[in-house]
Write a protein that holds these residues in place. Structure first.
Motif, PDB file in Angstrom:
ATOM      1  N   GLY A  86       0.803  -1.227   0.000  1.00  0.00           N
ATOM      2  CA  GLY A  86       0.000   0.000   0.000  1.00  0.00           C
ATOM      3  C   GLY A  86       0.830   1.267   0.000  1.00  0.00           C
ATOM      4  N   LEU A  87       2.035   1.182   0.522  1.00  0.00           N
ATOM      5  CA  LEU A  87       2.849   2.396   0.610  1.00  0.00           C
ATOM      6  C   LEU A  87       4.080   2.301  -0.299  1.00  0.00           C
ATOM      7  CD1 LEU A  87       3.294   5.145   1.848  1.00  0.00           C
ATOM      8  CD2 LEU A  87       4.274   4.068   3.874  1.00  0.00           C
ATOM      9  N   LEU A  88       4.983   1.394   0.055  1.00  0.00           N
ATOM     10  CA  LEU A  88       6.250   1.333  -0.675  1.00  0.00           C
ATOM     11  C   LEU A  88       6.059   0.970  -2.155  1.00  0.00           C
ATOM     12  CD1 LEU A  88       9.321   1.499  -0.282  1.00  0.00           C
ATOM     13  CD2 LEU A  88       9.317  -0.954   0.154  1.00  0.00           C
ATOM     14  N   ARG A  92       6.390   3.263  -5.593  1.00  0.00           N
ATOM     15  CA  ARG A  92       7.278   2.872  -6.702  1.00  0.00           C
ATOM     16  C   ARG A  92       6.523   2.818  -8.025  1.00  0.00           C
ATOM     17  NH1 ARG A  92      10.518  -2.254  -3.899  1.00  0.00           N
ATOM     18  NH2 ARG A  92      11.823  -1.018  -2.496  1.00  0.00           N
ATOM     19  N   PHE A  93       5.310   2.265  -7.980  1.00  0.00           N
ATOM     20  CA  PHE A  93       4.541   2.097  -9.227  1.00  0.00           C
ATOM     21  C   PHE A  93       3.926   3.415  -9.679  1.00  0.00           C
ATOM     22  CE2 PHE A  93       3.554  -2.710  -8.443  1.00  0.00           C
ATOM     23  CZ  PHE A  93       4.894  -2.989  -8.613  1.00  0.00           C
ATOM     24  N   ILE A  99      13.411   2.086 -11.793  1.00  0.00           N
ATOM     25  CA  ILE A  99      14.740   1.561 -11.473  1.00  0.00           C
ATOM     26  C   ILE A  99      14.920   1.505  -9.962  1.00  0.00           C
ATOM     27  CG2 ILE A  99      17.233   2.022 -11.553  1.00  0.00           C
ATOM     28  CD1 ILE A  99      16.011   1.248 -14.279  1.00  0.00           C
ATOM     29  N   ASN A 100      15.444   0.388  -9.494  1.00  0.00           N
ATOM     30  CA  ASN A 100      15.905   0.348  -8.106  1.00  0.00           C
ATOM     31  C   ASN A 100      17.418   0.183  -8.169  1.00  0.00           C
ATOM     32  OD1 ASN A 100      16.399  -0.224  -5.373  1.00  0.00           O
ATOM     33  ND2 ASN A 100      14.325  -0.999  -5.153  1.00  0.00           N
ATOM     34  N   LEU A 134       7.424  -9.994 -10.832  1.00  0.00           N
ATOM     35  CA  LEU A 134       6.511 -10.667  -9.901  1.00  0.00           C
ATOM     36  C   LEU A 134       5.852  -9.699  -8.927  1.00  0.00           C
ATOM     37  CD1 LEU A 134       8.565 -13.906  -9.250  1.00  0.00           C
ATOM     38  CD2 LEU A 134       6.214 -13.807 -10.106  1.00  0.00           C
ATOM     39  N   TYR A 135       6.105  -8.407  -9.096  1.00  0.00           N
ATOM     40  CA  TYR A 135       5.644  -7.423  -8.117  1.00  0.00           C
ATOM     41  C   TYR A 135       4.353  -6.700  -8.483  1.00  0.00           C
ATOM     42  CZ  TYR A 135       9.656  -7.652  -4.973  1.00  0.00           C
ATOM     43  OH  TYR A 135      10.583  -8.046  -4.038  1.00  0.00           O
ATOM     44  N   THR A 136       3.765  -7.018  -9.641  1.00  0.00           N
ATOM     45  CA  THR A 136       2.624  -6.199 -10.069  1.00  0.00           C
ATOM     46  C   THR A 136       1.332  -6.567  -9.353  1.00  0.00           C
ATOM     47  OG1 THR A 136       2.056  -7.709 -11.844  1.00  0.00           O
ATOM     48  CG2 THR A 136       3.599  -5.931 -12.386  1.00  0.00           C
ATOM     49  N   GLY A 137       1.316  -7.693  -8.652  1.00  0.00           N
ATOM     50  CA  GLY A 137       0.077  -8.109  -7.979  1.00  0.00           C
ATOM     51  C   GLY A 137      -0.909  -8.726  -8.949  1.00  0.00           C
TER      52      GLY A 137
END
Ligand code: IPM
Ligand code: MN
Length: 350
Positions: A86-88, A92-93, A99-100, A134-137
């Motif tokens: 919900g936050l981090l 980012r999105f 880029i990280n 794998l981070y898009t949910g």
């Protein structure tokens, strides 16, 4: 005048951010730049009080600032995933911080768990894709909680997203001007669709960078080389999940979470800088946490804001403190309190 959003966040976040801001003010005076901060009380406590994680109004304000300085996200009383997604991850999105950027650099005087490896051998950068994979949910359950349950979590790779990440990595590697070698870290032997896309894009974009040598390592082998021959690497580019994993390994070989910093970068927009260790609930409020990771994140923020001389001066000061002062990078073992470490860096700037 740089306008910086400050999100101290949870746990030890506020303690380390306080030191980071102190150091920023000091280097601002020496290098003659001004900044103002806008603080946001986002994080676990606010969520527990109000149920809000990231109000849309805060997000809209953040879009208008020059950078975000983040302490830590994660609260022992909040279920896993709520603050993280919900936050981090939302920041980012939504801010397209695609880029990280995570430097893995062993500073002088810092203990390294690898035998016979020192600052000469450990100095590379991981460019982690930060908006996809794998981070898009994307995905879901069917028959959840039954013996027939199916859980699918999709790995999303767009040519657009991969290509912009690769271009950033090639450009970064060129600017870094070290070995001029970019390593693609993937798993082409198993992820025969997803990482085939990465592989082809890597070769094609790479044609535009004839001065950069292209190198490839599977992610498992990358872990092996990071321990065995870290000196091989210059710049590594990788997908979101692999980048998450290998940068924790990277943090360990550069001396631990007390020193590891990262930037969530939108090269055309608002970037966010953070120490990569978590909120460390067990050290909260004790004044024993190492603020150097947050201070290094502030140096990365200065670099992104175009304050190159200040960033360099700050990094040198940190190197002086690790080399000459601190006994250890670990919380409670530094030989100084959190605040004293901040003071040492300020002193070393002069
Ligand atoms: C990181 C963290 C995050 C991630 C978590 C907290 C969602 O581990 O910044 O590396 O997985 O990206
Ligand atoms: Mn991580």
């Amino acid at each position: 005048m740089h306008k910086i959003a400050v999100i101290p966040g949870d746990g030890t976040g506020p303690e380390v951010v306080r030191e980071g801001l102190k150091v920023l003010r000091a280097v601002g005076e020496l290098e003659d730049f001004a900044f103002e901060t806008v603080e946001y009380d986002l994080g676990g406590d606010r969520y527990l009080e109000t149920g809000e994680v990231l109000p849309d109004s805060a997000l809209e304000e953040l879009r208008t600032l020059d950078a975000i300085y983040l302490g830590a996200v994660g609260h022992p009383d909040v279920a896993p995933g709520i603050l993280e997604t919900g936050l981090l991850l939302r920041l980012r999105f939504e801010l397209q911080q695609y880029i990280n950027l995570r430097p893995v650099k062993l500073y002088p005087g810092v203990d390294c768990p690898l035998k016979d490896k020192g600052p000469e051998e450990i100095d590379f950068v991981v460019v982690r894709e930060n908006n996809e994979g794998l981070y898009t949910g994307s995905g879901g359950f069917t028959y959840r909680g039954t013996p027939n349950e199916v859980a699918i979590q999709e790995m999303v790779n767009t040519r657009f997203g991969v290509e912009r990440c690769l271009r950033y990595a090639f450009d970064y590697c060129r600017r870094r001007d070290d070995k001029k070698m970019l390593t693609l870290c993937a798993k082409t032997n198993v992820l025969t669709f997803a990482h085939d896309l990465w592989w082809r894009a890597f070769q094609e974009v790479g044609e535009e960078y004839p001065d950069i040598r292209r190198d490839y390592a599977h992610v498992d082998a990358t872990c092996m080389w990071m321990v065995k021959n870290p000196e091989w690497f210059d710049t590594i580019v990788t997908c979101n999940m692999f980048g998450d994993i290998i940068t924790d390994l990277g943090a360990m070989i550069q001396g631990g979470m007390g020193i590891a910093a990262g930037g969530n970068i939108n090269p055309e927009g608002v970037s966010m800088f953070e120490p990569i260790g978590g909120s460390a609930p067990k050290y909260t409020g004790k004044g024993v946490i190492n603020p150097l990771a947050a201070i290094c994140a502030a140096a990365m923020m200065l670099e992104q804001l175009g304050e190159h001389a200040a960033a360099e001066r700050l990094e040198k000061a940190v190197m002086h403190v690790t080399g000459e002062k601190l006994k250890s990078m670990a919380a409670g073992k530094m030989g100084y309190s959190t605040q004293e470490v901040g003071d040492l860096v300020v002193e070393a700037l002069g």
